[in-house]
Design a protein around this motif. Structure first.
Motif, PDB file in Angstrom:
ATOM      1  N   MET A  58       1.748  21.844  -8.526  1.00 27.29           N
ATOM      2  CA  MET A  58       2.673  21.523  -7.448  1.00 27.29           C
ATOM      3  C   MET A  58       4.098  21.450  -7.987  1.00 27.29           C
ATOM      4  SD  MET A  58       0.730  18.460  -5.403  1.00 27.29           S
ATOM      5  CE  MET A  58      -0.956  18.632  -4.809  1.00 27.29           C
ATOM      6  N   ARG A  59       5.058  21.769  -7.114  1.00 27.34           N
ATOM      7  CA  ARG A  59       6.461  21.629  -7.447  1.00 27.34           C
ATOM      8  C   ARG A  59       6.980  20.302  -6.882  1.00 27.34           C
ATOM      9  NH1 ARG A  59       8.811  26.359  -4.216  1.00 27.34           N
ATOM     10  NH2 ARG A  59       7.391  25.324  -2.741  1.00 27.34           N
ATOM     11  N   PRO A  60       8.131  19.816  -7.350  1.00 25.57           N
ATOM     12  CA  PRO A  60       8.694  18.594  -6.757  1.00 25.57           C
ATOM     13  C   PRO A  60       8.849  18.709  -5.247  1.00 25.57           C
ATOM     14  CG  PRO A  60       9.852  19.142  -8.775  1.00 25.57           C
ATOM     15  CD  PRO A  60       8.906  20.278  -8.515  1.00 25.57           C
ATOM     16  N   ALA A  61       9.208  19.886  -4.775  1.00 27.70           N
ATOM     17  CA  ALA A  61       9.386  20.070  -3.327  1.00 27.70           C
ATOM     18  C   ALA A  61       8.083  19.861  -2.574  1.00 27.70           C
ATOM     19  CB  ALA A  61       9.954  21.453  -3.042  1.00 27.70           C
ATOM     20  N   ASP A  62       6.954  20.213  -3.197  1.00 25.80           N
ATOM     21  CA  ASP A  62       5.661  20.045  -2.529  1.00 25.80           C
ATOM     22  C   ASP A  62       5.355  18.561  -2.319  1.00 25.80           C
ATOM     23  OD1 ASP A  62       5.211  22.820  -2.525  1.00 25.80           O
ATOM     24  OD2 ASP A  62       4.461  22.731  -4.592  1.00 25.80           O
ATOM     25  N   LEU A  63       5.636  17.737  -3.322  1.00 31.09           N
ATOM     26  CA  LEU A  63       5.409  16.305  -3.176  1.00 31.09           C
ATOM     27  C   LEU A  63       6.404  15.698  -2.195  1.00 31.09           C
ATOM     28  CD1 LEU A  63       3.796  16.840  -5.836  1.00 31.09           C
ATOM     29  CD2 LEU A  63       4.519  14.562  -6.578  1.00 31.09           C
ATOM     30  N   ALA A  64       7.656  16.144  -2.266  1.00 29.81           N
ATOM     31  CA  ALA A  64       8.695  15.569  -1.421  1.00 29.81           C
ATOM     32  C   ALA A  64       8.447  15.866   0.055  1.00 29.81           C
ATOM     33  CB  ALA A  64      10.058  16.103  -1.843  1.00 29.81           C
ATOM     34  N   ARG A  65       7.947  17.066   0.343  1.00 28.65           N
ATOM     35  CA  ARG A  65       7.782  17.499   1.727  1.00 28.65           C
ATOM     36  C   ARG A  65       6.809  16.595   2.489  1.00 28.65           C
ATOM     37  NH1 ARG A  65       5.967  22.111   0.671  1.00 28.65           N
ATOM     38  NH2 ARG A  65       8.022  23.037   0.326  1.00 28.65           N
ATOM     39  N   GLU A  66       5.751  16.143   1.838  1.00 29.02           N
ATOM     40  CA  GLU A  66       4.746  15.311   2.511  1.00 29.02           C
ATOM     41  C   GLU A  66       5.343  14.017   3.045  1.00 29.02           C
ATOM     42  OE1 GLU A  66       0.654  12.801   1.435  1.00 29.02           O
ATOM     43  OE2 GLU A  66       1.345  14.398   0.089  1.00 29.02           O
ATOM     44  N   HIS A  67       6.347  13.488   2.353  1.00 27.46           N
ATOM     45  CA  HIS A  67       6.880  12.176   2.713  1.00 27.46           C
ATOM     46  C   HIS A  67       8.295  12.243   3.276  1.00 27.46           C
ATOM     47  CE1 HIS A  67       3.437  10.403   0.648  1.00 27.46           C
ATOM     48  NE2 HIS A  67       3.665  11.259  -0.336  1.00 27.46           N
ATOM     49  N   GLY A  68       8.842  13.442   3.401  1.00 28.24           N
ATOM     50  CA  GLY A  68      10.178  13.577   3.948  1.00 28.24           C
ATOM     51  C   GLY A  68      11.252  12.993   3.064  1.00 28.24           C
ATOM     52  N   TYR A  72       3.466  19.286 -11.247  1.00 28.66           N
ATOM     53  CA  TYR A  72       2.811  18.116 -10.652  1.00 28.66           C
ATOM     54  C   TYR A  72       1.410  18.486 -10.186  1.00 28.66           C
ATOM     55  CZ  TYR A  72       7.347  15.779 -10.683  1.00 28.66           C
ATOM     56  OH  TYR A  72       8.539  15.218 -11.072  1.00 28.66           O
ATOM     57  N   THR A  73       0.529  17.505 -10.207  1.00 26.36           N
ATOM     58  CA  THR A  73      -0.876  17.708  -9.838  1.00 26.36           C
ATOM     59  C   THR A  73      -1.247  16.768  -8.700  1.00 26.36           C
ATOM     60  OG1 THR A  73      -1.692  16.024 -11.364  1.00 26.36           O
ATOM     61  CG2 THR A  73      -1.356  18.243 -12.255  1.00 26.36           C
ATOM     62  N   GLU A  74      -2.512  16.830  -8.286  1.00 30.62           N
ATOM     63  CA  GLU A  74      -2.994  15.920  -7.257  1.00 30.62           C
ATOM     64  C   GLU A  74      -2.904  14.470  -7.723  1.00 30.62           C
ATOM     65  OE1 GLU A  74      -4.133  14.187  -3.950  1.00 30.62           O
ATOM     66  OE2 GLU A  74      -3.599  16.313  -4.151  1.00 30.62           O
ATOM     67  N   GLN A  75      -2.985  14.266  -9.037  1.00 31.94           N
ATOM     68  CA  GLN A  75      -2.837  12.911  -9.565  1.00 31.94           C
ATOM     69  C   GLN A  75      -1.432  12.380  -9.281  1.00 31.94           C
ATOM     70  OE1 GLN A  75      -4.286  12.298 -13.556  1.00 31.94           O
ATOM     71  NE2 GLN A  75      -2.808  10.676 -13.937  1.00 31.94           N
ATOM     72  N   THR A 125      -3.399  -1.032   3.492  1.00 31.03           N
ATOM     73  CA  THR A 125      -3.158   0.387   3.263  1.00 31.03           C
ATOM     74  C   THR A 125      -2.793   0.652   1.808  1.00 31.03           C
ATOM     75  OG1 THR A 125      -2.418   0.690   5.546  1.00 31.03           O
ATOM     76  CG2 THR A 125      -1.739   2.362   3.938  1.00 31.03           C
ATOM     77  N   ALA A 126      -1.919  -0.200   1.249  1.00 32.36           N
ATOM     78  CA  ALA A 126      -1.485  -0.017  -0.136  1.00 32.36           C
ATOM     79  C   ALA A 126      -2.655  -0.146  -1.096  1.00 32.36           C
ATOM     80  CB  ALA A 126      -0.402  -1.035  -0.476  1.00 32.36           C
ATOM     81  N   SER A 127      -3.549  -1.097  -0.839  1.00 32.42           N
ATOM     82  CA  SER A 127      -4.713  -1.271  -1.710  1.00 32.42           C
ATOM     83  C   SER A 127      -5.586  -0.025  -1.703  1.00 32.42           C
ATOM     84  CB  SER A 127      -5.529  -2.492  -1.258  1.00 32.42           C
ATOM     85  OG  SER A 127      -4.797  -3.681  -1.434  1.00 32.42           O
ATOM     86  N   ALA A 128      -5.761   0.562  -0.523  1.00 33.31           N
ATOM     87  CA  ALA A 128      -6.577   1.777  -0.427  1.00 33.31           C
ATOM     88  C   ALA A 128      -5.930   2.944  -1.169  1.00 33.31           C
ATOM     89  CB  ALA A 128      -6.790   2.135   1.045  1.00 33.31           C
ATOM     90  N   ARG A 129      -4.612   3.092  -1.010  1.00 31.60           N
ATOM     91  CA  ARG A 129      -3.922   4.188  -1.698  1.00 31.60           C
ATOM     92  C   ARG A 129      -3.930   3.991  -3.211  1.00 31.60           C
ATOM     93  NH1 ARG A 129      -4.856   5.627   2.437  1.00 31.60           N
ATOM     94  NH2 ARG A 129      -3.520   6.306   4.162  1.00 31.60           N
ATOM     95  N   LEU A 130      -3.763   2.758  -3.648  1.00 29.00           N
ATOM     96  CA  LEU A 130      -3.792   2.498  -5.085  1.00 29.00           C
ATOM     97  C   LEU A 130      -5.185   2.741  -5.647  1.00 29.00           C
ATOM     98  CD1 LEU A 130      -2.248   1.555  -7.577  1.00 29.00           C
ATOM     99  CD2 LEU A 130      -2.856  -0.800  -6.962  1.00 29.00           C
ATOM    100  N   ASP A 131      -6.202   2.363  -4.908  1.00 32.11           N
ATOM    101  CA  ASP A 131      -7.574   2.613  -5.363  1.00 32.11           C
ATOM    102  C   ASP A 131      -7.839   4.111  -5.460  1.00 32.11           C
ATOM    103  OD1 ASP A 131     -10.316   1.529  -5.964  1.00 32.11           O
ATOM    104  OD2 ASP A 131     -10.812   2.750  -4.209  1.00 32.11           O
ATOM    105  N   ASP A 132      -7.354   4.873  -4.480  1.00 33.97           N
ATOM    106  CA  ASP A 132      -7.508   6.332  -4.540  1.00 33.97           C
ATOM    107  C   ASP A 132      -6.895   6.879  -5.831  1.00 33.97           C
ATOM    108  OD1 ASP A 132      -8.726   6.347  -2.072  1.00 33.97           O
ATOM    109  OD2 ASP A 132      -6.911   6.904  -0.967  1.00 33.97           O
ATOM    110  N   TYR A 133      -5.724   6.361  -6.166  1.00 35.13           N
ATOM    111  CA  TYR A 133      -5.049   6.848  -7.371  1.00 35.13           C
ATOM    112  C   TYR A 133      -5.796   6.442  -8.634  1.00 35.13           C
ATOM    113  CZ  TYR A 133      -1.521   7.345 -11.013  1.00 35.13           C
ATOM    114  OH  TYR A 133      -0.866   7.682 -12.165  1.00 35.13           O
ATOM    115  N   LEU A 134      -6.245   5.214  -8.689  1.00 36.85           N
ATOM    116  CA  LEU A 134      -6.957   4.744  -9.879  1.00 36.85           C
ATOM    117  C   LEU A 134      -8.228   5.549 -10.119  1.00 36.85           C
ATOM    118  CD1 LEU A 134      -6.589   0.856  -9.565  1.00 36.85           C
ATOM    119  CD2 LEU A 134      -5.316   2.415 -11.059  1.00 36.85           C
ATOM    120  N   ARG A 135      -8.861   5.995  -9.064  1.00 32.85           N
ATOM    121  CA  ARG A 135     -10.086   6.786  -9.219  1.00 32.85           C
ATOM    122  C   ARG A 135      -9.809   8.166  -9.816  1.00 32.85           C
ATOM    123  NH1 ARG A 135     -14.490   4.555  -6.673  1.00 32.85           N
ATOM    124  NH2 ARG A 135     -14.016   2.773  -5.319  1.00 32.85           N
TER     125      ARG A 135
END
Length: 245
Positions: free
Chosen positions: A1-11, A39-42, A226-236
């Protein structure tokens, strides 16, 4: 992924992505031979976690949590989250206390027992010093003096020493001011609410202020979920992250 790919998802901007990586909120990115970041999915999961942590705990805590994760200090990251939940609980308990205080002034019921309802703190039946009230609320004496200058508090003075003496009604006002200040209310607005409460000029204005803060607490609690779920996704996605301890 490029920086633009990550940025686009969150505006957000690509510079923001680079800043988050620089500050440790994202893991370091590998580079192409020509120096472009990869950048990767991580990284995408880390960004989702960080951005979800911000409305739940604030930017400073969100950054502390993510940098602790990236330093493999999971215990420290969880401690920061625990502090946020503990503060939310204290805010809920203080809100219950203030609601009861407002109710007493406007014809409601009086609390039972010897403790301040909803806080687990002992009641303060007699005059107290500015230092005692500051310690009780977790603020500085200078903050209480600033509230006094803004017309929020009006403690009496000891005739012999000139020191401020806070009566139970002053403690109630300080607790209400502390709650509303944490809710983002400006000092002049808090002073106006307290003037209405002191004169028992009706419960509408204080009730509206407290209802607004109640909604903020609910929103923050849901954001924490929501934050706990997103952080857990990342930790996995981080195989080196321990799932215990």
């Amino acid at each position: 992924m490029r920086p633009a790919d990550l940025a686009r998802e969150h505006g957000i901007s690509t510079q923001a992505i680079r800043n988050y990586e620089r500050d440790g909120c994202l893991p370091p990115a590998e580079r192409t031979p020509t120096g472009y970041r990869i950048y990767t999915e991580q990284h995408a999961a880390a960004l989702r976690a960080y951005l979800a942590l911000v409305p739940a705990y604030g930017r400073a805590t969100a950054a502390t949590v993510m940098t602790a994760v990236h330093a493999d200090r999971i215990g420290d990251a969880l401690t920061e989250l625990d502090r946020g939940h503990a503060q939310l609980l204290r805010d809920r308990e203080t809100l219950a206390t203030v609601r009861e205080a407002v109710g007493r002034l406007t014809g409601g019921t009086r609390p039972a027992g010897g403790a301040t309802a909803g806080t687990g703190l002992p009641a303060l039946p007699g005059p107290r010093s500015v230092g005692e009230i500051a310690h009780r609320l977790g603020v500085t004496p200078a903050t209480l003096r600033a509230w006094e200058a803004a017309g929020i508090l009006a403690p009496a003075r000891d005739r012999a020493t000139g020191h401020r003496r806070y009566l139970p009604s002053d403690v109630r006002d300080a607790e209400l001011a502390h709650l509303l200040r944490r809710g983002g209310y400006l000092l002049d607005r808090i002073a106006a609410v307290l003037r209405q409460i002191r004169t028992a000029g009706g419960s509408g204005e204080p009730a509206a202020a407290l209802d607004g803060w109640q909604q903020r607490l609910t929103t923050r609690g849901l954001s924490m979920l929501t934050a706990s779920a997103r952080l857990d996704d990342y930790l996995r996605l981080r195989p080196e992250t321990p799932r215990r301890g």
